[in-house]
Motif scaffolding. Sequence first.
Motif, PDB file in Angstrom:
ATOM      1  N   PRO A 140       0.816  -1.222   0.000  1.00  0.00           N
ATOM      2  CA  PRO A 140       0.000   0.000   0.000  1.00  0.00           C
ATOM      3  C   PRO A 140       0.845   1.266   0.000  1.00  0.00           C
ATOM      4  O   PRO A 140       1.918   1.313   0.597  1.00  0.00           O
ATOM      5  CB  PRO A 140      -0.808  -0.116   1.293  1.00  0.00           C
ATOM      6  N   LYS A 141       0.338   2.273  -0.685  1.00  0.00           N
ATOM      7  CA  LYS A 141       0.989   3.580  -0.728  1.00  0.00           C
ATOM      8  C   LYS A 141      -0.053   4.618  -0.347  1.00  0.00           C
ATOM      9  O   LYS A 141      -1.178   4.579  -0.830  1.00  0.00           O
ATOM     10  CB  LYS A 141       1.541   3.849  -2.135  1.00  0.00           C
ATOM     11  N   THR A 142       0.334   5.553   0.501  1.00  0.00           N
ATOM     12  CA  THR A 142      -0.604   6.550   1.011  1.00  0.00           C
ATOM     13  C   THR A 142      -0.179   7.944   0.569  1.00  0.00           C
ATOM     14  O   THR A 142       0.996   8.309   0.673  1.00  0.00           O
ATOM     15  CB  THR A 142      -0.701   6.483   2.540  1.00  0.00           C
ATOM     16  N   TYR A 143      -1.164   8.714   0.097  1.00  0.00           N
ATOM     17  CA  TYR A 143      -0.926  10.063  -0.414  1.00  0.00           C
ATOM     18  C   TYR A 143      -1.830  11.055   0.300  1.00  0.00           C
ATOM     19  O   TYR A 143      -2.933  10.712   0.739  1.00  0.00           O
ATOM     20  CB  TYR A 143      -1.248  10.143  -1.910  1.00  0.00           C
ATOM     21  N   VAL A 144      -1.356  12.282   0.388  1.00  0.00           N
ATOM     22  CA  VAL A 144      -2.211  13.414   0.762  1.00  0.00           C
ATOM     23  C   VAL A 144      -2.371  14.260  -0.490  1.00  0.00           C
ATOM     24  O   VAL A 144      -1.377  14.702  -1.081  1.00  0.00           O
ATOM     25  CB  VAL A 144      -1.603  14.246   1.907  1.00  0.00           C
ATOM     26  N   LEU A 156     -17.390  11.106  -2.333  1.00  0.00           N
ATOM     27  CA  LEU A 156     -16.441  10.301  -1.574  1.00  0.00           C
ATOM     28  C   LEU A 156     -16.792   8.814  -1.688  1.00  0.00           C
ATOM     29  O   LEU A 156     -15.906   7.962  -1.862  1.00  0.00           O
ATOM     30  CB  LEU A 156     -16.434  10.742  -0.110  1.00  0.00           C
ATOM     31  N   LYS A 157     -18.076   8.508  -1.617  1.00  0.00           N
ATOM     32  CA  LYS A 157     -18.506   7.113  -1.758  1.00  0.00           C
ATOM     33  C   LYS A 157     -18.203   6.594  -3.154  1.00  0.00           C
ATOM     34  O   LYS A 157     -17.806   5.429  -3.326  1.00  0.00           O
ATOM     35  CB  LYS A 157     -20.000   6.994  -1.462  1.00  0.00           C
ATOM     36  N   ARG A 158     -18.376   7.440  -4.170  1.00  0.00           N
ATOM     37  CA  ARG A 158     -18.068   7.036  -5.541  1.00  0.00           C
ATOM     38  C   ARG A 158     -16.580   6.740  -5.703  1.00  0.00           C
ATOM     39  O   ARG A 158     -16.189   5.770  -6.353  1.00  0.00           O
ATOM     40  CB  ARG A 158     -18.498   8.124  -6.525  1.00  0.00           C
ATOM     41  N   ILE A 159     -15.757   7.596  -5.089  1.00  0.00           N
ATOM     42  CA  ILE A 159     -14.306   7.384  -5.156  1.00  0.00           C
ATOM     43  C   ILE A 159     -13.932   6.059  -4.503  1.00  0.00           C
ATOM     44  O   ILE A 159     -13.113   5.291  -5.019  1.00  0.00           O
ATOM     45  CB  ILE A 159     -13.559   8.552  -4.484  1.00  0.00           C
ATOM     46  N   GLN A 160     -14.558   5.769  -3.348  1.00  0.00           N
ATOM     47  CA  GLN A 160     -14.262   4.542  -2.619  1.00  0.00           C
ATOM     48  C   GLN A 160     -14.651   3.299  -3.407  1.00  0.00           C
ATOM     49  O   GLN A 160     -14.016   2.250  -3.277  1.00  0.00           O
ATOM     50  CB  GLN A 160     -14.977   4.563  -1.261  1.00  0.00           C
ATOM     51  N   PRO A 172      -9.376   2.602  -4.651  1.00  0.00           N
ATOM     52  CA  PRO A 172      -8.542   2.894  -3.471  1.00  0.00           C
ATOM     53  C   PRO A 172      -8.842   1.935  -2.331  1.00  0.00           C
ATOM     54  O   PRO A 172      -9.975   1.454  -2.172  1.00  0.00           O
ATOM     55  CB  PRO A 172      -8.944   4.330  -3.108  1.00  0.00           C
ATOM     56  N   ASP A 173      -7.829   1.651  -1.531  1.00  0.00           N
ATOM     57  CA  ASP A 173      -8.036   0.855  -0.325  1.00  0.00           C
ATOM     58  C   ASP A 173      -8.779   1.677   0.726  1.00  0.00           C
ATOM     59  O   ASP A 173      -9.577   1.145   1.489  1.00  0.00           O
ATOM     60  CB  ASP A 173      -6.690   0.395   0.244  1.00  0.00           C
ATOM     61  N   LYS A 174      -8.475   2.980   0.749  1.00  0.00           N
ATOM     62  CA  LYS A 174      -9.097   3.862   1.739  1.00  0.00           C
ATOM     63  C   LYS A 174      -9.009   5.305   1.270  1.00  0.00           C
ATOM     64  O   LYS A 174      -7.994   5.720   0.711  1.00  0.00           O
ATOM     65  CB  LYS A 174      -8.393   3.711   3.096  1.00  0.00           C
ATOM     66  N   VAL A 175     -10.080   6.050   1.464  1.00  0.00           N
ATOM     67  CA  VAL A 175     -10.101   7.489   1.158  1.00  0.00           C
ATOM     68  C   VAL A 175     -10.816   8.201   2.296  1.00  0.00           C
ATOM     69  O   VAL A 175     -11.883   7.765   2.732  1.00  0.00           O
ATOM     70  CB  VAL A 175     -10.838   7.797  -0.165  1.00  0.00           C
ATOM     71  N   LYS A 176     -10.224   9.290   2.778  1.00  0.00           N
ATOM     72  CA  LYS A 176     -10.915  10.072   3.800  1.00  0.00           C
ATOM     73  C   LYS A 176     -10.628  11.551   3.603  1.00  0.00           C
ATOM     74  O   LYS A 176      -9.576  11.937   3.092  1.00  0.00           O
ATOM     75  CB  LYS A 176     -10.524   9.635   5.203  1.00  0.00           C
ATOM     76  N   GLN A 188      -6.837  12.081   2.106  1.00  0.00           N
ATOM     77  CA  GLN A 188      -5.806  11.055   2.302  1.00  0.00           C
ATOM     78  C   GLN A 188      -6.266   9.822   1.548  1.00  0.00           C
ATOM     79  O   GLN A 188      -7.365   9.306   1.771  1.00  0.00           O
ATOM     80  CB  GLN A 188      -5.611  10.730   3.780  1.00  0.00           C
ATOM     81  N   ILE A 189      -5.422   9.348   0.638  1.00  0.00           N
ATOM     82  CA  ILE A 189      -5.784   8.253  -0.262  1.00  0.00           C
ATOM     83  C   ILE A 189      -4.747   7.150  -0.139  1.00  0.00           C
ATOM     84  O   ILE A 189      -3.545   7.393  -0.294  1.00  0.00           O
ATOM     85  CB  ILE A 189      -5.854   8.741  -1.724  1.00  0.00           C
ATOM     86  N   THR A 190      -5.216   5.942   0.141  1.00  0.00           N
ATOM     87  CA  THR A 190      -4.330   4.778   0.193  1.00  0.00           C
ATOM     88  C   THR A 190      -4.738   3.795  -0.893  1.00  0.00           C
ATOM     89  O   THR A 190      -5.919   3.458  -1.027  1.00  0.00           O
ATOM     90  CB  THR A 190      -4.396   4.081   1.563  1.00  0.00           C
ATOM     91  N   LEU A 191      -3.771   3.346  -1.672  1.00  0.00           N
ATOM     92  CA  LEU A 191      -4.022   2.354  -2.704  1.00  0.00           C
ATOM     93  C   LEU A 191      -2.740   1.587  -2.987  1.00  0.00           C
ATOM     94  O   LEU A 191      -1.653   2.028  -2.629  1.00  0.00           O
ATOM     95  CB  LEU A 191      -4.569   2.994  -3.975  1.00  0.00           C
TER      96      LEU A 191
END
Length: 248
Positions: A140-144, A156-160, A172-176, A188-191
């Motif tokens: 996993p790689k996490t970005y701001v 946000l739900k669409r992105i997830q 993405p694994d996680k978006v917040k 913050q995006i993790t993928l």
Amino acid sequence: MSETEDQTEGIRLQKVLAQAGIASRRASEELIADGRVEVNGRVVTEQGRRVDPETDEIRVDGSRIPTARRHMYTVLNKPRGVVSSMEDQEGREDLTDYIDRRNVRLFHVGRLDTETEGLIILTNDGEFAHRLAHPSYEVPKTYVAQVLGHVTPHTLKRIQKGITLEDGPVRPDKVKVMQTMADATLLQITLHEGRNRVVRRMMEAFGHPVQKLTRIAIGPVRLGRLQPGEMRDLTGEELGKLLDLVGM
């Protein structure tokens, strides 16, 4: 025993633990006696056990211990505007401007586009680099990301749920949402994707183009307080976790 014999027949386990900074030799012997040390998946309690630091997998209390290695593992906070290359044909600033300070030939694992700053791993361990970059290990790689406009809960739900780009789907694994500003949103995006400019292309497709992008983590390795242009060695804990992630 001579150093040559040491390398030929293996090195005593307590010496390897001491060299790795786990404990003194005497304290390492106590760890072994207490059954807290494993070699290649088996608990070792005998003090005379010899190991090969390059090939044997050693754990203390379940945590992988990267032993003294001949390779170098470092991280750089790549500044914005620096090309992720060892030699840029256009004469722009590249990674060699930072790596040369170490007087060791290193190469980068993966890339960050020129306008993206943040964490990039550098090493001279070819097998480690190959595995870390290979998509099958899904590191996993996490970005701001600072993106234009307000990202609504619906978006946000669409992105997830992900989206299909021209070169395939990305989810993405996680978006917040970290912060909402006057005309922008901090995400913050993790993928575990490693495709070229995938975060920028994904957010563009959702109508929120990226204004600024920083990679803050690769697996267990965090950017922390490392300033743009600064380098540091991986910690033993970070390297141990990465070795586990890529099956080494």
